[in-house]
Motif scaffolding. Structure first.
Motif, PDB file in Angstrom:
ATOM      1  N   VAL A 206       0.893  -1.162   0.000  1.00 18.49           N
ATOM      2  CA  VAL A 206       0.000   0.000   0.000  1.00 18.49           C
ATOM      3  C   VAL A 206       0.928   1.207   0.000  1.00 18.49           C
ATOM      4  O   VAL A 206       1.809   1.307   0.859  1.00 18.49           O
ATOM      5  N   ASN A 207       0.761   2.084  -0.958  1.00 18.76           N
ATOM      6  CA  ASN A 207       1.674   3.222  -1.065  1.00 18.76           C
ATOM      7  C   ASN A 207       1.436   4.224   0.061  1.00 18.76           C
ATOM      8  O   ASN A 207       0.289   4.606   0.327  1.00 18.76           O
ATOM      9  N   TYR A 208       2.518   4.657   0.680  1.00 19.31           N
ATOM     10  CA  TYR A 208       2.387   5.521   1.863  1.00 19.31           C
ATOM     11  C   TYR A 208       1.772   6.879   1.516  1.00 19.31           C
ATOM     12  O   TYR A 208       1.126   7.517   2.325  1.00 19.31           O
ATOM     13  N   PHE A 209       1.961   7.319   0.267  1.00 25.40           N
ATOM     14  CA  PHE A 209       1.555   8.677  -0.112  1.00 25.40           C
ATOM     15  C   PHE A 209       0.124   8.691  -0.665  1.00 25.40           C
ATOM     16  O   PHE A 209      -0.709   9.476  -0.229  1.00 25.40           O
ATOM     17  N   THR A 210      -0.130   7.805  -1.597  1.00 25.21           N
ATOM     18  CA  THR A 210      -1.440   7.813  -2.262  1.00 25.21           C
ATOM     19  C   THR A 210      -2.441   6.877  -1.605  1.00 25.21           C
ATOM     20  O   THR A 210      -3.637   6.968  -1.864  1.00 25.21           O
ATOM     21  N   TRP A 232       8.163  -7.226  -0.864  1.00 25.55           N
ATOM     22  CA  TRP A 232       7.154  -6.183  -0.608  1.00 25.55           C
ATOM     23  C   TRP A 232       7.448  -5.442   0.692  1.00 25.55           C
ATOM     24  O   TRP A 232       7.809  -6.067   1.688  1.00 25.55           O
ATOM     25  N   ASP A 233       7.246  -4.137   0.659  1.00 25.58           N
ATOM     26  CA  ASP A 233       7.253  -3.341   1.880  1.00 25.58           C
ATOM     27  C   ASP A 233       5.793  -3.199   2.298  1.00 25.58           C
ATOM     28  O   ASP A 233       4.996  -2.545   1.594  1.00 25.58           O
ATOM     29  N   LEU A 234       5.461  -3.808   3.417  1.00 24.36           N
ATOM     30  CA  LEU A 234       4.053  -3.841   3.839  1.00 24.36           C
ATOM     31  C   LEU A 234       3.778  -2.914   5.024  1.00 24.36           C
ATOM     32  O   LEU A 234       2.837  -3.131   5.785  1.00 24.36           O
ATOM     33  N   ALA A 235       4.599  -1.867   5.157  1.00 22.52           N
ATOM     34  CA  ALA A 235       4.413  -0.933   6.272  1.00 22.52           C
ATOM     35  C   ALA A 235       2.964  -0.456   6.356  1.00 22.52           C
ATOM     36  O   ALA A 235       2.390  -0.355   7.441  1.00 22.52           O
ATOM     37  N   HIS A 236       2.380  -0.143   5.199  1.00 22.00           N
ATOM     38  CA  HIS A 236       1.020   0.410   5.183  1.00 22.00           C
ATOM     39  C   HIS A 236      -0.034  -0.635   4.851  1.00 22.00           C
ATOM     40  O   HIS A 236      -1.195  -0.290   4.619  1.00 22.00           O
ATOM     41  N   ALA A 237       0.389  -1.884   4.803  1.00 20.36           N
ATOM     42  CA  ALA A 237      -0.553  -2.948   4.429  1.00 20.36           C
ATOM     43  C   ALA A 237      -0.848  -3.882   5.602  1.00 20.36           C
ATOM     44  O   ALA A 237      -1.985  -4.339   5.770  1.00 20.36           O
ATOM     45  N   ALA A 238       0.159  -4.163   6.434  1.00 18.66           N
ATOM     46  CA  ALA A 238      -0.036  -5.122   7.527  1.00 18.66           C
ATOM     47  C   ALA A 238      -1.044  -4.571   8.537  1.00 18.66           C
ATOM     48  O   ALA A 238      -0.898  -3.459   9.033  1.00 18.66           O
ATOM     49  N   PHE A 252       9.983 -12.281  -0.355  1.00 17.54           N
ATOM     50  CA  PHE A 252      10.112 -11.773   1.015  1.00 17.54           C
ATOM     51  C   PHE A 252       9.203 -10.567   1.187  1.00 17.54           C
ATOM     52  O   PHE A 252       8.709  -9.982   0.206  1.00 17.54           O
ATOM     53  N   ALA A 253       8.981 -10.186   2.428  1.00 12.68           N
ATOM     54  CA  ALA A 253       8.219  -8.965   2.724  1.00 12.68           C
ATOM     55  C   ALA A 253       8.627  -8.482   4.110  1.00 12.68           C
ATOM     56  O   ALA A 253       9.052  -9.275   4.948  1.00 12.68           O
ATOM     57  N   CYS A 254       8.537  -7.180   4.310  1.00 17.14           N
ATOM     58  CA  CYS A 254       8.869  -6.586   5.613  1.00 17.14           C
ATOM     59  C   CYS A 254       7.780  -5.573   5.974  1.00 17.14           C
ATOM     60  O   CYS A 254       7.226  -4.923   5.086  1.00 17.14           O
ATOM     61  N   TRP A 255       7.529  -5.444   7.243  1.00 16.98           N
ATOM     62  CA  TRP A 255       6.533  -4.459   7.677  1.00 16.98           C
ATOM     63  C   TRP A 255       6.905  -3.938   9.053  1.00 16.98           C
ATOM     64  O   TRP A 255       7.716  -4.545   9.756  1.00 16.98           O
ATOM     65  N   CYS A 256       6.341  -2.791   9.406  1.00 19.43           N
ATOM     66  CA  CYS A 256       6.559  -2.278  10.749  1.00 19.43           C
ATOM     67  C   CYS A 256       5.304  -2.545  11.573  1.00 19.43           C
ATOM     68  O   CYS A 256       4.254  -2.869  11.018  1.00 19.43           O
ATOM     69  N   GLY A 270       8.249  -6.846  11.378  1.00 19.60           N
ATOM     70  CA  GLY A 270       8.041  -8.239  10.986  1.00 19.60           C
ATOM     71  C   GLY A 270       8.633  -8.510   9.611  1.00 19.60           C
ATOM     72  O   GLY A 270       8.864  -7.589   8.824  1.00 19.60           O
ATOM     73  N   CYS A 271       8.850  -9.780   9.362  1.00 17.98           N
ATOM     74  CA  CYS A 271       9.532 -10.167   8.142  1.00 17.98           C
ATOM     75  C   CYS A 271       8.985 -11.509   7.659  1.00 17.98           C
ATOM     76  O   CYS A 271       8.768 -12.421   8.470  1.00 17.98           O
ATOM     77  N   PHE A 272       8.750 -11.621   6.369  1.00 19.39           N
ATOM     78  CA  PHE A 272       8.294 -12.877   5.752  1.00 19.39           C
ATOM     79  C   PHE A 272       9.352 -13.353   4.773  1.00 19.39           C
ATOM     80  O   PHE A 272       9.885 -12.562   3.993  1.00 19.39           O
ATOM     81  N   VAL A 273       9.659 -14.636   4.841  1.00 16.61           N
ATOM     82  CA  VAL A 273      10.538 -15.249   3.837  1.00 16.61           C
ATOM     83  C   VAL A 273       9.811 -16.491   3.341  1.00 16.61           C
ATOM     84  O   VAL A 273       9.430 -17.355   4.147  1.00 16.61           O
TER      85      VAL A 273
END
Ligand SMILES: Cc1ncc(COP(=O)(O)O)c(C=O)c1O
Length: 469
Positions: A206-210, A232-238, A252-256, A270-273
């Motif tokens: 999910v894009n942080y800006f839009t 994937w960067d899932l900061a705004h998705a998780a 892989f994916a990472c999120w805060c 968090g991190c997915f592999v």
């Protein structure tokens, strides 16, 4: 221009929607800041009301259960010392195990594919240490042009670390002229065009800006078709949208955890592999060896305390963890994820979609009434002060909670003045340069009445900026 509202705009309707909301009691689980505490210098009536907290996409609210859980850790440390590793109520030694299953459910993974550790950018680098292995033919990294700056810095620094010129190695996905968001077909076309020169596709889910939600399955497939790794960067998705990382076949994916996951400022990430990598325990020199940056917490727990010099990777995403986890940072993650387990992403997504449609309808009604066409195109807002326009896609399948509102037109004090006026009215939202106010109705603790209050505050702010008639 006055338009027919697409939603019922009365306050009583907002109150009724809250009454009918099956998740309404969840708000009680959170501390919602009061107007007087978040509006500087606020005096007068209304200070004791809860603010309209629209910043769950930045820092989620604190679960009321968190302080007591943290106090428990401190009490155990004081009472038990090192024995707390095994005898605390929530023992520290397996503490990362307590959050594994829920984290896996949230991102659509098997438990052995996730690990909760470090912070987001650090994890992106750890992932790229393994999965960005450029060669002279295949070295490019595809990201979105509006990627969060940290991601831009991370990929550019990785390219440079391997001796590539970031201005050549990093391919930035740009929307079409006059548009704000990306079309999946354009993303797929760019991936096909750069083909075998792409080593890594790494985009925000999910894009942080839009606030745009990307088609992660299709993009992952397209990346794999050209032989690239897809992360994937899932900061705004998780915690915001349902995810199926395993089935989408992401590498892989990472999120805060401090945004929608409500685990506190700077919380552990968090991190997915994917298991095809996570299960790879080949040693150096063996077939299929996967390079990683290693630390003792990534060693197979079966041999970790043999204290030998040779790294034996855990047969899971844990192999990427370096250090024993900071317990007092992990505890808020556990407390918060327990709430997600109780409520479920399905129910949250249903309410989130309903709220976003409602809020959008209210805002478009306000925008229409104050002489501001709801779909004003950039540059066509004429000299109307502070015209507002959504840049987040309308379709639920292309967005999560967040709605990004571009502030167009001159307006006294520029777009920031509108944001300031909203803040003074008790709305906690954020402003992103050059002209976007981001608002995130979060289904766990926001209400339909919050939406209504926001629309009223926006109306007043637009009118004072000269946008009214
Ligand atoms: C999309 C995205 N990527 C990366 C980051 C950086 O996160 P951290 O400071 O936890 O590394 C953020 C922070 O908000 C973000 O929104």
């Amino acid at each position: 221009m006055s338009t027919t509202p697409t939603v019922n705009t009365s306050e009583s309707h907002a109150i009724e929607l809250d009454r009918l909301d099956p998740l309404r009691s969840c708000r009680e689980l959170f501390s919602v800041p009061l107007v007087r505490d978040v509006v500087e210098g606020f005096s007068g009536p209304g200070g004791d009301a809860a603010c309209v907290y629209w910043c769950g996409n930045s820092l989620g609210l604190m679960p009321k259960a968190t302080p007591a859980a943290l106090a428990e850790d401190l009490e155990a440390w004081g009472r038990l010392g090192v024995e707390g590793h095994f005898h605390a109520k929530h023992p520290w030694f397996p503490a990362h195990e307590f959050v594994r299953d829920t984290a896996a459910r949230l991102v659509g993974a098997s438990p052995h594919e996730v690990v909760v550790m470090n912070s987001l950018t650090a994890n992106l680098h750890l992932m790229m240490a393994s999965f960005y292995r450029p060669t002279s033919e295949r070295f490019k990294i595809v990201i979105e042009d509006t990627a969060f700056p940290s991601d831009s810095y991370a990929v550019a620094s990785q390219a440079a670390l391997h001796g590539f010129d970031p201005s050549v190695a990093v391919v930035r996905l740009k929307p079409r002229a006059g548009e704000e968001t990306l079309l999946t077909e354009d993303v797929l076309a760019t991936i096909a065009e750069h083909g075998k020169s792409i080593a890594l596709v790494m985009i925000g889910g999910v894009n942080y800006f839009t606030g745009q939600l990307m088609e992660m399955g299709r993009i992952t497939e397209a990346g794999h078709r050209v032989g690239a790794i897809v992360g994937w960067d899932l900061a705004h998705a998780a915690g915001n949208v349902p995810l199926s990382l395993h089935d989408w076949d992401a590498d892989f994916a990472c999120w805060c955890s401090y945004k929608y996951l409500n685990s506190g400022p700077g919380a552990i990430a968090g991190c997915f592999v994917h298991e095809r990598h996570a299960r790879n325990t080949a040693g150096f020199g063996e077939a299929g060896f996967l390079p990683r940056l290693a630390g003792w917490w990534g060693n197979d727990p079966a041999t970790r305390f043999k204290m030998g010099p040779d790294f034996v990777p855990a047969p899971s995403a844990d192999a990427w963890s370096l250090s024993n986890p900071p317990i007092m940072a992990l505890t808020p993650v556990r407390v918060s994820l327990e709430i997600f387990d109780r409520v479920g992403m399905g129910a949250l997504r249903t309410k989130s979609e309903q709220m976003a449609v409602y809020l959008r309808g209210l805002v478009e009604d306000v925008a229409g009434q104050v002489g501001n066409p709801p779909h004003a195109v950039a540059g066509q807002a004429g000299n109307l002060p502070h015209a507002v326009q959504f840049i987040t896609p309308r379709e639920p399948s292309a967005r999560g909670c967040q709605l990004s509102i571009a502030v167009r037109g001159g307006g006294v004090g520029g777009p920031r003045a509108l944001h300031k006026a909203l803040s003074a009215a008790g709305v906690v939202s954020d402003f992103r340069e050059p002209n976007v106010v981001r608002v995130a109705p979060v289904p766990l603790y926001n209400t339909f009445h919050d939406c209504w209050r926001f629309a009223s505050a926006l109306r007043r702010a637009l009118e004072t900026s000269g946008g009214g008639r």
